[in-house]
Design a protein around this motif. Structure first.
Motif, PDB file in Angstrom:
ATOM      1  N   ASP A  14      53.766  -6.509  14.205  1.00 47.26           N
ATOM      2  CA  ASP A  14      55.000  -6.235  13.471  1.00 47.26           C
ATOM      3  C   ASP A  14      55.194  -7.321  12.426  1.00 47.26           C
ATOM      4  OD1 ASP A  14      55.527  -4.076  15.120  1.00 47.26           O
ATOM      5  OD2 ASP A  14      56.915  -5.170  16.410  1.00 47.26           O
ATOM      6  N   TRP A  15      55.786  -6.973  11.285  1.00 46.29           N
ATOM      7  CA  TRP A  15      56.049  -7.934  10.212  1.00 46.29           C
ATOM      8  C   TRP A  15      57.279  -7.502   9.435  1.00 46.29           C
ATOM      9  CZ3 TRP A  15      55.954  -5.443   5.574  1.00 46.29           C
ATOM     10  CH2 TRP A  15      55.202  -4.272   5.486  1.00 46.29           C
ATOM     11  N   THR A  16      57.856  -8.454   8.716  1.00 45.51           N
ATOM     12  CA  THR A  16      58.973  -8.179   7.817  1.00 45.51           C
ATOM     13  C   THR A  16      58.716  -8.880   6.496  1.00 45.51           C
ATOM     14  OG1 THR A  16      60.230 -10.061   8.677  1.00 45.51           O
ATOM     15  CG2 THR A  16      60.692  -7.912   9.657  1.00 45.51           C
ATOM     16  N   ALA A  17      59.405  -8.410   5.459  1.00 43.08           N
ATOM     17  CA  ALA A  17      59.249  -8.992   4.123  1.00 43.08           C
ATOM     18  C   ALA A  17      60.623  -9.214   3.515  1.00 43.08           C
ATOM     19  CB  ALA A  17      58.434  -8.055   3.227  1.00 43.08           C
ATOM     20  N   SER A  18      60.719 -10.246   2.661  1.00 43.20           N
ATOM     21  CA  SER A  18      61.957 -10.484   1.920  1.00 43.20           C
ATOM     22  C   SER A  18      61.628 -11.236   0.633  1.00 43.20           C
ATOM     23  CB  SER A  18      62.977 -11.269   2.754  1.00 43.20           C
ATOM     24  OG  SER A  18      62.517 -12.581   2.986  1.00 43.20           O
ATOM     25  N   VAL A  19      62.467 -11.018  -0.378  1.00 48.02           N
ATOM     26  CA  VAL A  19      62.340 -11.748  -1.635  1.00 48.02           C
ATOM     27  C   VAL A  19      63.004 -13.097  -1.422  1.00 48.02           C
ATOM     28  CG1 VAL A  19      62.949 -11.802  -4.085  1.00 48.02           C
ATOM     29  CG2 VAL A  19      62.342  -9.630  -2.996  1.00 48.02           C
ATOM     30  N   ILE A  20      62.273 -14.188  -1.657  1.00 49.40           N
ATOM     31  CA  ILE A  20      62.839 -15.517  -1.450  1.00 49.40           C
ATOM     32  C   ILE A  20      63.010 -16.287  -2.755  1.00 49.40           C
ATOM     33  CG2 ILE A  20      62.067 -15.732   0.937  1.00 49.40           C
ATOM     34  CD1 ILE A  20      59.707 -17.421  -0.062  1.00 49.40           C
ATOM     35  N   LEU A  23      60.420  -3.079   3.934  1.00 51.98           N
ATOM     36  CA  LEU A  23      61.057  -4.309   4.405  1.00 51.98           C
ATOM     37  C   LEU A  23      60.472  -4.764   5.733  1.00 51.98           C
ATOM     38  CD1 LEU A  23      64.807  -3.645   3.530  1.00 51.98           C
ATOM     39  CD2 LEU A  23      63.351  -5.457   2.620  1.00 51.98           C
ATOM     40  N   SER A  24      59.859  -3.818   6.455  1.00 58.31           N
ATOM     41  CA  SER A  24      59.210  -4.156   7.718  1.00 58.31           C
ATOM     42  C   SER A  24      58.118  -3.140   7.986  1.00 58.31           C
ATOM     43  CB  SER A  24      60.218  -4.175   8.862  1.00 58.31           C
ATOM     44  OG  SER A  24      60.755  -2.878   9.057  1.00 58.31           O
ATOM     45  N   GLY A  25      57.246  -3.501   8.911  1.00 57.68           N
ATOM     46  CA  GLY A  25      56.177  -2.589   9.265  1.00 57.68           C
ATOM     47  C   GLY A  25      55.507  -3.030  10.536  1.00 57.68           C
ATOM     48  N   ASN A  26      54.567  -2.198  10.980  1.00 59.68           N
ATOM     49  CA  ASN A  26      53.756  -2.505  12.147  1.00 59.68           C
ATOM     50  C   ASN A  26      52.320  -2.189  11.774  1.00 59.68           C
ATOM     51  OD1 ASN A  26      52.129  -1.707  14.555  1.00 59.68           O
ATOM     52  ND2 ASN A  26      53.929  -2.473  15.604  1.00 59.68           N
ATOM     53  N   GLY A  27      51.465  -3.196  11.793  1.00 60.41           N
ATOM     54  CA  GLY A  27      50.081  -3.000  11.372  1.00 60.41           C
ATOM     55  C   GLY A  27      49.988  -2.977   9.856  1.00 60.41           C
ATOM     56  N   ASP A  28      48.912  -2.371   9.359  1.00 59.04           N
ATOM     57  CA  ASP A  28      48.721  -2.294   7.905  1.00 59.04           C
ATOM     58  C   ASP A  28      49.846  -1.487   7.267  1.00 59.04           C
ATOM     59  OD1 ASP A  28      46.378  -3.683   8.292  1.00 59.04           O
ATOM     60  OD2 ASP A  28      45.068  -1.942   8.041  1.00 59.04           O
ATOM     61  N   GLY A  29      50.232  -1.876   6.068  1.00 50.24           N
ATOM     62  CA  GLY A  29      51.292  -1.183   5.352  1.00 50.24           C
ATOM     63  C   GLY A  29      51.393  -1.711   3.943  1.00 50.24           C
TER      64      GLY A  29
END
Length: 167
Positions: free
Chosen positions: A109-115, A127-133
């Protein structure tokens, strides 16, 4: 620190004036110690071998070298897990503003955000995913100089793993 595949070993040299033993604090079964004990006065090479770690998480145990009634040395044995989180670099965004995707390569699992660059850069999908994306970015029109931003990728534990630079 040893690899997840278990192909690396740890070797230590032990010599004592008394009989000695080497053991783990938790009594784990994912590694073997050979030899586990020795006689006084001789120098021994003790090898610690790990079996493959198929878990995403690292695993640890404290290894103790004990002679007679006192523990002489301790060290932490850590075997890496198989978790990974990476990305393919995105294309530069045209000044007219457009959408661009960041391919995410992962087995967790992973998440992303603009920093950085939040005033002109946003995440429209992923904004989030599990595995490749993928993370789809939207950029506003740029009527000035080249600008840069950053997108953070966090692992399943919320730890920052990758920072993607966007121009």
């Amino acid at each position: 620190i040893v690899d997840a595949a278990g192909t690396q070993t740890v070797s230590i040299r032990v010599k004592s004036t008394d009989p000695w033993i080497v053991f783990g604090s938790k009594g784990e079964d994912w590694y073997t110690i050979s030899p586990e004990s020795g006689d006084p006065g001789e120098i021994y090479t003790v090898t610690i071998s790990c079996v493959e770690n198929t878990s995403l998480d690292d695993r640890c145990d404290t290894i103790n070298v004990k002679s007679d009634y006192w523990t002489g040395k301790q060290f932490l044995l850590t075997q890496k897990g198989t978790a990974y989180l990476d990305y393919e670099a995105p294309q530069a965004i045209s000044r007219e503003g457009a959408a661009v995707s960041i391919p995410v390569l992962s087995n967790q699992d992973w998440t992303a955000s603009v920093i950085s660059g939040e005033s002109w850069l946003s995440i429209s999908e992923g904004l989030s995913g599990n595995g490749d994306g993928s993370v789809k970015l939207e950029a506003a029109l740029n009527s000035g100089e080249q600008r840069g931003g950053e997108v953070a990728l966090y692992d399943r534990n919320g730890v920052l793993v990758q920072t993607v630079t966007v121009t």
